[in-house]
Design a protein around this motif. Structure first.
Motif, PDB file in Angstrom:
ATOM      1  N   HIS A   1     -45.805  13.562 -24.522  1.00 56.79           N
ATOM      2  CA  HIS A   1     -47.051  14.159 -24.954  1.00 56.79           C
ATOM      3  C   HIS A   1     -47.114  15.299 -24.005  1.00 56.79           C
ATOM      4  O   HIS A   1     -48.147  16.127 -24.215  1.00 56.79           O
ATOM      5  N   GLN A   2     -46.350  15.407 -22.891  1.00 54.97           N
ATOM      6  CA  GLN A   2     -46.546  16.536 -22.000  1.00 54.97           C
ATOM      7  C   GLN A   2     -46.145  17.795 -22.814  1.00 54.97           C
ATOM      8  O   GLN A   2     -45.265  17.937 -23.515  1.00 54.97           O
ATOM      9  N   ALA A   3     -47.085  18.875 -22.383  1.00 56.19           N
ATOM     10  CA  ALA A   3     -46.914  19.998 -22.908  1.00 56.19           C
ATOM     11  C   ALA A   3     -45.551  20.758 -22.910  1.00 56.19           C
ATOM     12  O   ALA A   3     -44.877  21.332 -23.623  1.00 56.19           O
ATOM     13  N   ASP A   4     -45.034  20.663 -21.557  1.00 55.39           N
ATOM     14  CA  ASP A   4     -43.697  21.255 -21.476  1.00 55.39           C
ATOM     15  C   ASP A   4     -42.423  20.567 -21.971  1.00 55.39           C
ATOM     16  O   ASP A   4     -41.456  20.958 -22.511  1.00 55.39           O
ATOM     17  N   PHE A   5     -42.731  19.268 -22.360  1.00 54.55           N
ATOM     18  CA  PHE A   5     -41.732  18.486 -23.168  1.00 54.55           C
ATOM     19  C   PHE A   5     -41.756  19.044 -24.499  1.00 54.55           C
ATOM     20  O   PHE A   5     -40.696  19.399 -25.186  1.00 54.55           O
ATOM     21  N   GLN A   6     -42.921  18.936 -24.994  1.00 50.75           N
ATOM     22  CA  GLN A   6     -43.151  19.349 -26.254  1.00 50.75           C
ATOM     23  C   GLN A   6     -42.735  20.868 -26.650  1.00 50.75           C
ATOM     24  O   GLN A   6     -42.102  21.112 -27.747  1.00 50.75           O
ATOM     25  N   GLU A   7     -42.897  21.663 -25.733  1.00 54.22           N
ATOM     26  CA  GLU A   7     -42.279  23.079 -25.757  1.00 54.22           C
ATOM     27  C   GLU A   7     -40.835  23.116 -25.981  1.00 54.22           C
ATOM     28  O   GLU A   7     -40.362  23.812 -27.065  1.00 54.22           O
ATOM     29  N   GLU A   8     -40.393  22.352 -25.009  1.00 55.67           N
ATOM     30  CA  GLU A   8     -38.798  22.367 -25.074  1.00 55.67           C
ATOM     31  C   GLU A   8     -38.206  21.704 -26.273  1.00 55.67           C
ATOM     32  O   GLU A   8     -37.329  22.219 -27.006  1.00 55.67           O
ATOM     33  N   PHE A   9     -38.845  20.518 -26.690  1.00 53.13           N
ATOM     34  CA  PHE A   9     -38.484  19.765 -27.869  1.00 53.13           C
ATOM     35  C   PHE A   9     -38.271  20.554 -29.238  1.00 53.13           C
ATOM     36  O   PHE A   9     -37.488  20.704 -29.919  1.00 53.13           O
ATOM     37  N   GLN A  10     -39.699  21.235 -29.384  1.00 53.08           N
ATOM     38  CA  GLN A  10     -40.043  22.019 -30.639  1.00 53.08           C
ATOM     39  C   GLN A  10     -38.987  23.050 -30.500  1.00 53.08           C
ATOM     40  O   GLN A  10     -38.540  23.590 -31.592  1.00 53.08           O
ATOM     41  N   ASN A  11     -38.718  23.919 -29.372  1.00 55.65           N
ATOM     42  CA  ASN A  11     -37.735  24.933 -29.376  1.00 55.65           C
ATOM     43  C   ASN A  11     -36.546  24.779 -29.650  1.00 55.65           C
ATOM     44  O   ASN A  11     -35.707  25.499 -30.383  1.00 55.65           O
ATOM     45  N   LEU A  12     -35.726  23.490 -29.356  1.00 52.56           N
ATOM     46  CA  LEU A  12     -34.584  23.109 -29.644  1.00 52.56           C
ATOM     47  C   LEU A  12     -34.332  22.665 -31.172  1.00 52.56           C
ATOM     48  O   LEU A  12     -33.445  22.891 -31.895  1.00 52.56           O
ATOM     49  N   LEU A  13     -35.516  22.058 -31.657  1.00 52.26           N
ATOM     50  CA  LEU A  13     -35.576  21.624 -32.926  1.00 52.26           C
ATOM     51  C   LEU A  13     -35.416  23.051 -34.059  1.00 52.26           C
ATOM     52  O   LEU A  13     -34.713  23.033 -34.910  1.00 52.26           O
ATOM     53  N   LYS A  14     -36.179  23.828 -33.282  1.00 52.17           N
ATOM     54  CA  LYS A  14     -36.116  25.225 -34.253  1.00 52.17           C
ATOM     55  C   LYS A  14     -34.838  26.006 -34.117  1.00 52.17           C
ATOM     56  O   LYS A  14     -34.253  26.220 -35.061  1.00 52.17           O
ATOM     57  N   ASN A  15     -34.443  26.304 -32.998  1.00 51.28           N
ATOM     58  CA  ASN A  15     -33.301  27.210 -32.665  1.00 51.28           C
ATOM     59  C   ASN A  15     -31.964  26.669 -32.549  1.00 51.28           C
ATOM     60  O   ASN A  15     -30.851  27.243 -32.380  1.00 51.28           O
ATOM     61  N   TYR A  16     -31.946  25.279 -32.053  1.00 52.03           N
ATOM     62  CA  TYR A  16     -30.701  24.679 -32.105  1.00 52.03           C
ATOM     63  C   TYR A  16     -30.199  23.685 -33.152  1.00 52.03           C
ATOM     64  O   TYR A  16     -29.333  23.769 -33.969  1.00 52.03           O
ATOM     65  N   VAL A  17     -31.118  22.824 -33.820  1.00 55.78           N
ATOM     66  CA  VAL A  17     -30.917  21.930 -34.643  1.00 55.78           C
ATOM     67  C   VAL A  17     -31.232  22.662 -36.093  1.00 55.78           C
ATOM     68  O   VAL A  17     -30.601  22.374 -37.004  1.00 55.78           O
ATOM     69  N   GLY A  18     -32.020  23.817 -36.223  1.00 57.43           N
ATOM     70  CA  GLY A  18     -32.139  24.412 -37.289  1.00 57.43           C
ATOM     71  C   GLY A  18     -33.364  24.237 -38.219  1.00 57.43           C
ATOM     72  O   GLY A  18     -33.310  24.001 -39.462  1.00 57.43           O
ATOM     73  N   ARG A  19     -34.322  23.389 -37.710  1.00 57.95           N
ATOM     74  CA  ARG A  19     -35.574  23.154 -38.528  1.00 57.95           C
ATOM     75  C   ARG A  19     -36.657  24.211 -38.730  1.00 57.95           C
ATOM     76  O   ARG A  19     -36.593  25.240 -37.812  1.00 57.95           O
ATOM     77  N   PRO A  20     -37.352  24.333 -39.479  1.00 57.82           N
ATOM     78  CA  PRO A  20     -37.416  23.244 -40.571  1.00 57.82           C
ATOM     79  C   PRO A  20     -36.382  23.154 -41.559  1.00 57.82           C
ATOM     80  O   PRO A  20     -35.573  24.312 -41.895  1.00 57.82           O
ATOM     81  N   THR A  21     -35.985  22.059 -41.974  1.00 59.54           N
ATOM     82  CA  THR A  21     -34.958  21.866 -42.974  1.00 59.54           C
ATOM     83  C   THR A  21     -35.714  22.073 -44.324  1.00 59.54           C
ATOM     84  O   THR A  21     -36.763  21.771 -44.503  1.00 59.54           O
ATOM     85  N   PRO A  22     -34.857  22.812 -45.233  1.00 64.46           N
ATOM     86  CA  PRO A  22     -35.346  22.884 -46.624  1.00 64.46           C
ATOM     87  C   PRO A  22     -35.897  21.612 -47.199  1.00 64.46           C
ATOM     88  O   PRO A  22     -35.252  20.500 -46.949  1.00 64.46           O
ATOM     89  N   LEU A  23     -36.895  21.971 -48.233  1.00 66.88           N
ATOM     90  CA  LEU A  23     -37.424  20.797 -49.342  1.00 66.88           C
ATOM     91  C   LEU A  23     -36.858  21.581 -50.427  1.00 66.88           C
ATOM     92  O   LEU A  23     -37.728  22.382 -50.914  1.00 66.88           O
ATOM     93  N   TYR A  24     -35.694  21.047 -51.089  1.00 70.17           N
ATOM     94  CA  TYR A  24     -35.102  21.541 -52.092  1.00 70.17           C
ATOM     95  C   TYR A  24     -35.412  20.946 -53.438  1.00 70.17           C
ATOM     96  O   TYR A  24     -35.526  19.804 -53.622  1.00 70.17           O
ATOM     97  N   TYR A  25     -36.022  21.736 -54.594  1.00 68.70           N
ATOM     98  CA  TYR A  25     -36.333  21.265 -55.854  1.00 68.70           C
ATOM     99  C   TYR A  25     -35.076  21.312 -56.691  1.00 68.70           C
ATOM    100  O   TYR A  25     -34.423  22.235 -56.642  1.00 68.70           O
ATOM    101  N   ALA A  26     -34.563  20.247 -56.703  1.00 70.26           N
ATOM    102  CA  ALA A  26     -33.108  19.734 -57.663  1.00 70.26           C
ATOM    103  C   ALA A  26     -33.498  19.806 -58.974  1.00 70.26           C
ATOM    104  O   ALA A  26     -33.764  18.816 -59.860  1.00 70.26           O
ATOM    105  N   THR A  27     -33.116  21.198 -59.470  1.00 69.86           N
ATOM    106  CA  THR A  27     -33.660  21.235 -61.052  1.00 69.86           C
ATOM    107  C   THR A  27     -32.708  20.672 -61.868  1.00 69.86           C
ATOM    108  O   THR A  27     -33.349  19.849 -62.866  1.00 69.86           O
ATOM    109  N   ARG A  28     -31.535  20.410 -61.766  1.00 75.32           N
ATOM    110  CA  ARG A  28     -30.683  19.574 -62.828  1.00 75.32           C
ATOM    111  C   ARG A  28     -30.949  18.074 -62.901  1.00 75.32           C
ATOM    112  O   ARG A  28     -30.976  17.615 -63.624  1.00 75.32           O
ATOM    113  N   LEU A  29     -31.046  17.509 -61.362  1.00 76.19           N
ATOM    114  CA  LEU A  29     -31.352  16.315 -61.117  1.00 76.19           C
ATOM    115  C   LEU A  29     -32.545  15.956 -61.898  1.00 76.19           C
ATOM    116  O   LEU A  29     -32.902  14.911 -62.403  1.00 76.19           O
ATOM    117  N   SER A  30     -33.724  16.692 -61.582  1.00 78.23           N
ATOM    118  CA  SER A  30     -34.857  16.661 -62.326  1.00 78.23           C
ATOM    119  C   SER A  30     -34.837  16.463 -63.789  1.00 78.23           C
ATOM    120  O   SER A  30     -35.488  15.682 -64.191  1.00 78.23           O
TER     121      SER A  30
END
Length: 402
Positions: free
Chosen positions: A50-79
């Motif tokens: 919950h520390q601010a510096d932890f969250q800042e580093e965590f969110q930065n890596l999720l965005k710029n390293y992991v590639g988040r947010p991941t898409p929420l894709y509407y699957a037309t043919r499956l639907s």
């Protein structure tokens, strides 16, 4: 296929309590030699994350390293096929090819703040092993991954990735030589190296605080689903969320922000293997009973005298004889509905998604997709399937069915 509907109970809040329990499941059942390690985590994990510096580093890596947010894709043919609105949460598009990296990023940052410079992990399908080796390379920490000897053979591409990333992959040669046995070996290693080593558990299993800690790191999945659905449909809550469950980290992440939203139906797909009554299955909620495995009380497959029954699944990531304590509580309370999906059904669902949407899913994720044919969702309802990983690692298995 069967669904567990017999366990209906009083609906309650689903957060872990101070002693690490979800209802009657959880806790920390550990050898005396592990107490210092686990107690250090229990006393520090919430404060650190919950520390601010932890969250800042965590969110930065999720965005710029992991590639988040991941898409929420509407699957037309499956639907169109299932006559409802199906969205896929594309965790397969995360760096390393699965949701596992959300947790390993969080835990490697925690380990560094605890002064640990060596990492040990277990892996089944290899996705958690790759995600752990990846963050160890990123942070310059030593990495040892235990993997069942059978899983090493059937998940060779991921073994190669781990080695290329600098990890040492050690085979677990006891028991069924799969995920359960790799976890045993990783725990033994941690007991013998308590001072300088952090154990990155890959799922919502193990002694408290691991189930809660892993669920918190994976909760980014449901956090994004809510905001993305609001943008696409005007409402935050879907009617259904479907995820596969072995230990259950991707499901915990997909369910997390909907646990107390009782209008959202939570659906878990377990590995039925060759069939529930075949003697070759990993459908824990259908075949298991309460017991202690890998440091927590949960539901597990066991003999009358308490010996763990060896699981079987075509999916290395679901080949586990138990489920995490959160999922055991969701099952026991009736909050989540569980389906047992056979090997054959999962392969069929994997090919179906590939041919309808051009997306090859991990066989783990294909178990969740297979539930669609049992839902009977209405045309105006919204179904979110957590596509927990991509199928590159499973191509050799898929090819056998071509």
């Amino acid at each position: 296929m069967t669904s567990t509907e017999q366990h209906k109970g009083q609906e309650t809040a689903f957060a872990v309590n101070a002693k690490g329990y979800y209802g009657k499941f959880g806790g920390a059942y550990i050898p005396e030699m592990l107490h210092p390690n686990v107690e250090e985590l229990q006393q520090n994990y919430l404060q650190i994350i919950h520390q601010a510096d932890f969250q800042e580093e965590f969110q930065n890596l999720l965005k710029n390293y992991v590639g988040r947010p991941t898409p929420l894709y509407y699957a037309t043919r499956l639907s169109e096929k299932y006559k409802t609105n199906i969205y896929l949460k594309r965790e397969d598009l995360c760096h390393t090819g699965a949701h596992k990296v959300n947790n390993t990023i969080g835990q490697i940052l925690l380990a560094k703040r605890l002064g640990k410079h060596k990492i040990v992990a277990e892996t089944g399908a290899g996705q958690h092993g790759v995600a752990t080796a990846t963050v160890c390379a990123l942070m310059g920490l030593e990495c040892i991954v235990y993997m069942g000897e059978i899983d090493i053979q059937r998940q060779a591409p991921n073994v190669a990735r781990m080695k290329m990333l600098g990890a040492e992959v050690r085979p677990a040669t006891s028991g069924s030589k799969t995920l359960k046995d790799a976890t045993n070996e990783a725990l033994r290693h941690w007991i013998n190296n308590p001072v300088d080593t952090h154990y990155i558990i890959g799922s919502v299993v193990g002694p408290h605080p691991y189930p809660d800690m892993v669920a918190r790191f994976q909760s980014i999945i449901s956090e994004e689903i809510r905001s993305q659905l609001l943008e696409k449909t005007g409402k935050e809550n879907p009617d259904y969320v479907i995820a596969c469950v072995g230990g259950g980290s991707n499901a915990a992440g997909a369910f997390y922000h909907f646990l107390d939203e009782l209008d959202v139906k939570l659906i878990a797909a377990e590995a039925g293997g060759h069939g529930i009554h075949s003697g070759m299955s990993a459908a824990t909620t259908f075949l298991g009973k309460p017991g202690v495995l890998h440091g927590s009380k949960s539901i597990l497959m066991q003999t009358e005298d308490g010996q763990v029954v060896e699981p079987q699944s075509i999916s290395a990531g679901l080949d586990y004889p138990g489920i995490g304590p959160l999922h055991a509580h969701l099952w026991d309370s009736g909050r989540a509905k569980f389906y047992a999906i056979t090997d054959e059904e999962s392969i069929e669902a994997g090919f179906e998604l590939t041919k309808l949407e051009g997306i090859i899913p991990a066989i783990e994720s294909a178990h969740a997709l297979s539930v669609l044919k049992y839902l009977n969702a209405e045309a105006n309802e919204t179904v979110v399937v957590n596509l927990s990983g991509r199928g590159d690692k499973d191509l050799a298995t898929y090819m056998k069915y071509l």
